[in-house]
Design a protein around this motif. Structure first.
Motif, PDB file in Angstrom:
ATOM      1  N   ALA A  10      -1.774  -7.951  -1.013  1.00 16.38           N
ATOM      2  CA  ALA A  10      -1.606  -7.202   0.241  1.00 16.38           C
ATOM      3  C   ALA A  10      -1.656  -5.698  -0.026  1.00 16.38           C
ATOM      4  O   ALA A  10      -2.197  -4.933   0.781  1.00 16.38           O
ATOM      5  CB  ALA A  10      -0.300  -7.587   0.916  1.00 16.38           C
ATOM      6  N   GLU A  11      -1.127  -5.280  -1.173  1.00 16.35           N
ATOM      7  CA  GLU A  11      -1.122  -3.857  -1.515  1.00 16.35           C
ATOM      8  C   GLU A  11      -2.554  -3.340  -1.715  1.00 16.35           C
ATOM      9  O   GLU A  11      -2.884  -2.247  -1.273  1.00 16.35           O
ATOM     10  CB  GLU A  11      -0.296  -3.595  -2.788  1.00 16.35           C
ATOM     11  N   PHE A  12      -3.374  -4.142  -2.385  1.00 15.68           N
ATOM     12  CA  PHE A  12      -4.767  -3.752  -2.601  1.00 15.68           C
ATOM     13  C   PHE A  12      -5.498  -3.635  -1.263  1.00 15.68           C
ATOM     14  O   PHE A  12      -6.225  -2.671  -1.018  1.00 15.68           O
ATOM     15  CB  PHE A  12      -5.478  -4.756  -3.503  1.00 15.68           C
ATOM     16  N   LYS A  13      -5.292  -4.621  -0.393  1.00 20.66           N
ATOM     17  CA  LYS A  13      -5.942  -4.606   0.919  1.00 20.66           C
ATOM     18  C   LYS A  13      -5.505  -3.386   1.724  1.00 20.66           C
ATOM     19  O   LYS A  13      -6.325  -2.734   2.386  1.00 20.66           O
ATOM     20  CB  LYS A  13      -5.615  -5.879   1.688  1.00 20.66           C
ATOM     21  N   LEU A  14      -4.210  -3.071   1.658  1.00 20.03           N
ATOM     22  CA  LEU A  14      -3.681  -1.908   2.375  1.00 20.03           C
ATOM     23  C   LEU A  14      -4.321  -0.624   1.865  1.00 20.03           C
ATOM     24  O   LEU A  14      -4.753   0.223   2.654  1.00 20.03           O
ATOM     25  CB  LEU A  14      -2.162  -1.851   2.229  1.00 20.03           C
ATOM     26  N   GLU A  15      -4.399  -0.484   0.543  1.00 15.43           N
ATOM     27  CA  GLU A  15      -5.015   0.711  -0.047  1.00 15.43           C
ATOM     28  C   GLU A  15      -6.497   0.804   0.309  1.00 15.43           C
ATOM     29  O   GLU A  15      -7.003   1.886   0.616  1.00 15.43           O
ATOM     30  CB  GLU A  15      -4.833   0.712  -1.569  1.00 15.43           C
ATOM     31  N   ALA A  16      -7.196  -0.322   0.267  1.00 14.19           N
ATOM     32  CA  ALA A  16      -8.625  -0.319   0.589  1.00 14.19           C
ATOM     33  C   ALA A  16      -8.849   0.080   2.044  1.00 14.19           C
ATOM     34  O   ALA A  16      -9.722   0.906   2.351  1.00 14.19           O
ATOM     35  CB  ALA A  16      -9.223  -1.697   0.322  1.00 14.19           C
ATOM     36  N   ALA A  17      -8.061  -0.488   2.943  1.00 11.15           N
ATOM     37  CA  ALA A  17      -8.200  -0.153   4.365  1.00 11.15           C
ATOM     38  C   ALA A  17      -7.804   1.289   4.630  1.00 11.15           C
ATOM     39  O   ALA A  17      -8.396   1.968   5.475  1.00 11.15           O
ATOM     40  CB  ALA A  17      -7.349  -1.105   5.205  1.00 11.15           C
ATOM     41  N   THR A  56       1.510  -8.370  15.383  1.00  9.20           N
ATOM     42  CA  THR A  56       1.818  -9.158  14.201  1.00  9.20           C
ATOM     43  C   THR A  56       0.607 -10.022  13.872  1.00  9.20           C
ATOM     44  O   THR A  56       0.150 -10.776  14.718  1.00  9.20           O
ATOM     45  CB  THR A  56       3.049 -10.056  14.445  1.00  9.20           C
ATOM     46  N   PRO A  57       0.078  -9.900  12.652  1.00 11.75           N
ATOM     47  CA  PRO A  57      -1.126 -10.658  12.293  1.00 11.75           C
ATOM     48  C   PRO A  57      -0.823 -12.133  12.062  1.00 11.75           C
ATOM     49  O   PRO A  57       0.305 -12.512  11.757  1.00 11.75           O
ATOM     50  CB  PRO A  57      -1.576  -9.997  10.994  1.00 11.75           C
ATOM     51  N   SER A  58      -1.853 -12.954  12.206  1.00  9.06           N
ATOM     52  CA  SER A  58      -1.690 -14.381  11.938  1.00  9.06           C
ATOM     53  C   SER A  58      -1.780 -14.660  10.440  1.00  9.06           C
ATOM     54  O   SER A  58      -1.206 -15.622   9.946  1.00  9.06           O
ATOM     55  CB  SER A  58      -2.751 -15.183  12.686  1.00  9.06           C
ATOM     56  N   SER A  59      -2.479 -13.812   9.699  1.00  8.29           N
ATOM     57  CA  SER A  59      -2.555 -13.973   8.240  1.00  8.29           C
ATOM     58  C   SER A  59      -1.463 -13.114   7.590  1.00  8.29           C
ATOM     59  O   SER A  59      -0.658 -12.495   8.271  1.00  8.29           O
ATOM     60  CB  SER A  59      -3.935 -13.550   7.743  1.00  8.29           C
ATOM     61  N   LYS A  60      -1.457 -13.066   6.284  1.00 11.89           N
ATOM     62  CA  LYS A  60      -0.452 -12.293   5.560  1.00 11.89           C
ATOM     63  C   LYS A  60      -0.570 -10.819   5.922  1.00 11.89           C
ATOM     64  O   LYS A  60      -1.642 -10.233   5.863  1.00 11.89           O
ATOM     65  CB  LYS A  60      -0.626 -12.493   4.058  1.00 11.89           C
ATOM     66  N   GLU A  65       6.391  -3.266   7.066  1.00  9.90           N
ATOM     67  CA  GLU A  65       7.100  -3.584   8.306  1.00  9.90           C
ATOM     68  C   GLU A  65       6.662  -4.934   8.860  1.00  9.90           C
ATOM     69  O   GLU A  65       7.488  -5.759   9.240  1.00  9.90           O
ATOM     70  CB  GLU A  65       6.860  -2.493   9.362  1.00  9.90           C
ATOM     71  N   GLN A  66       5.353  -5.159   8.891  1.00  5.20           N
ATOM     72  CA  GLN A  66       4.838  -6.420   9.407  1.00  5.20           C
ATOM     73  C   GLN A  66       5.180  -7.576   8.468  1.00  5.20           C
ATOM     74  O   GLN A  66       5.412  -8.698   8.908  1.00  5.20           O
ATOM     75  CB  GLN A  66       3.322  -6.343   9.630  1.00  5.20           C
ATOM     76  N   GLN A  67       5.244  -7.305   7.160  1.00  9.60           N
ATOM     77  CA  GLN A  67       5.644  -8.346   6.211  1.00  9.60           C
ATOM     78  C   GLN A  67       7.083  -8.770   6.493  1.00  9.60           C
ATOM     79  O   GLN A  67       7.401  -9.957   6.486  1.00  9.60           O
ATOM     80  CB  GLN A  67       5.512  -7.838   4.765  1.00  9.60           C
ATOM     81  N   LYS A  68       7.957  -7.796   6.762  1.00 15.83           N
ATOM     82  CA  LYS A  68       9.361  -8.097   7.067  1.00 15.83           C
ATOM     83  C   LYS A  68       9.464  -8.890   8.362  1.00 15.83           C
ATOM     84  O   LYS A  68      10.232  -9.855   8.448  1.00 15.83           O
ATOM     85  CB  LYS A  68      10.167  -6.791   7.159  1.00 15.83           C
ATOM     86  N   ILE A  69       8.677  -8.518   9.362  1.00 21.03           N
ATOM     87  CA  ILE A  69       8.678  -9.246  10.633  1.00 21.03           C
ATOM     88  C   ILE A  69       8.261 -10.693  10.397  1.00 21.03           C
ATOM     89  O   ILE A  69       8.883 -11.621  10.923  1.00 21.03           O
ATOM     90  CB  ILE A  69       7.758  -8.556  11.659  1.00 21.03           C
ATOM     91  N   GLN A  70       7.207 -10.907   9.603  1.00 25.30           N
ATOM     92  CA  GLN A  70       6.760 -12.273   9.313  1.00 25.30           C
ATOM     93  C   GLN A  70       7.835 -13.067   8.575  1.00 25.30           C
ATOM     94  O   GLN A  70       8.058 -14.235   8.874  1.00 25.30           O
ATOM     95  CB  GLN A  70       5.462 -12.256   8.504  1.00 25.30           C
TER      96      GLN A  70
END
Length: 102
Positions: A10-17, A56-60, A65-70
């Motif tokens: 998730a960290e890699f995806k966040l950095e890439a985006a 809130t996304p359906s995937s990871k 913040e969204q990770q905590k919500i999930q």
């Protein structure tokens, strides 16, 4: 031979985006520099935009913040299932007790 499917944290995806959204990289430029597919990068950018808008996304999730919500939603679901089981068990025990009293 089939290609092995790569997975990214998730960290890699966040950095890439963030490269595209915050640092104004183009999609082709960012995908080439990170050696990832442009389609995947577009999907991650869309997901990050949605998360930043409060969806809130359906995937990871990508953002903390969204990770905590999930995590909290999963916990609520688990507790609700446990509560339903306890309700059924209580009803069963009460019916057995009632039958013994007759």
């Amino acid at each position: 031979m089939a290609k092995q499917r790569r997975s990214f944290s998730a960290e890699f995806k966040l950095e890439a985006a963030s490269l595209v959204l915050d640092q104004n990289y183009s999609f082709p430029e960012a995908s080439r520099s990170l050696n990832i597919g442009e389609t995947a990068l577009r999907r991650w950018v869309k997901q990050l935009e949605d998360e930043r808008n409060g969806c809130t996304p359906s995937s990871k999730a990508l953002t903390p913040e969204q990770q905590k919500i999930q995590e909290l939603e999963a916990r609520i679901n688990r507790l609700e299932r446990e509560k339903a089981i306890l309700k059924k068990a209580t009803a069963l025990l009460m019916s057995e007790e009632f039958e013994r009293m007759r």
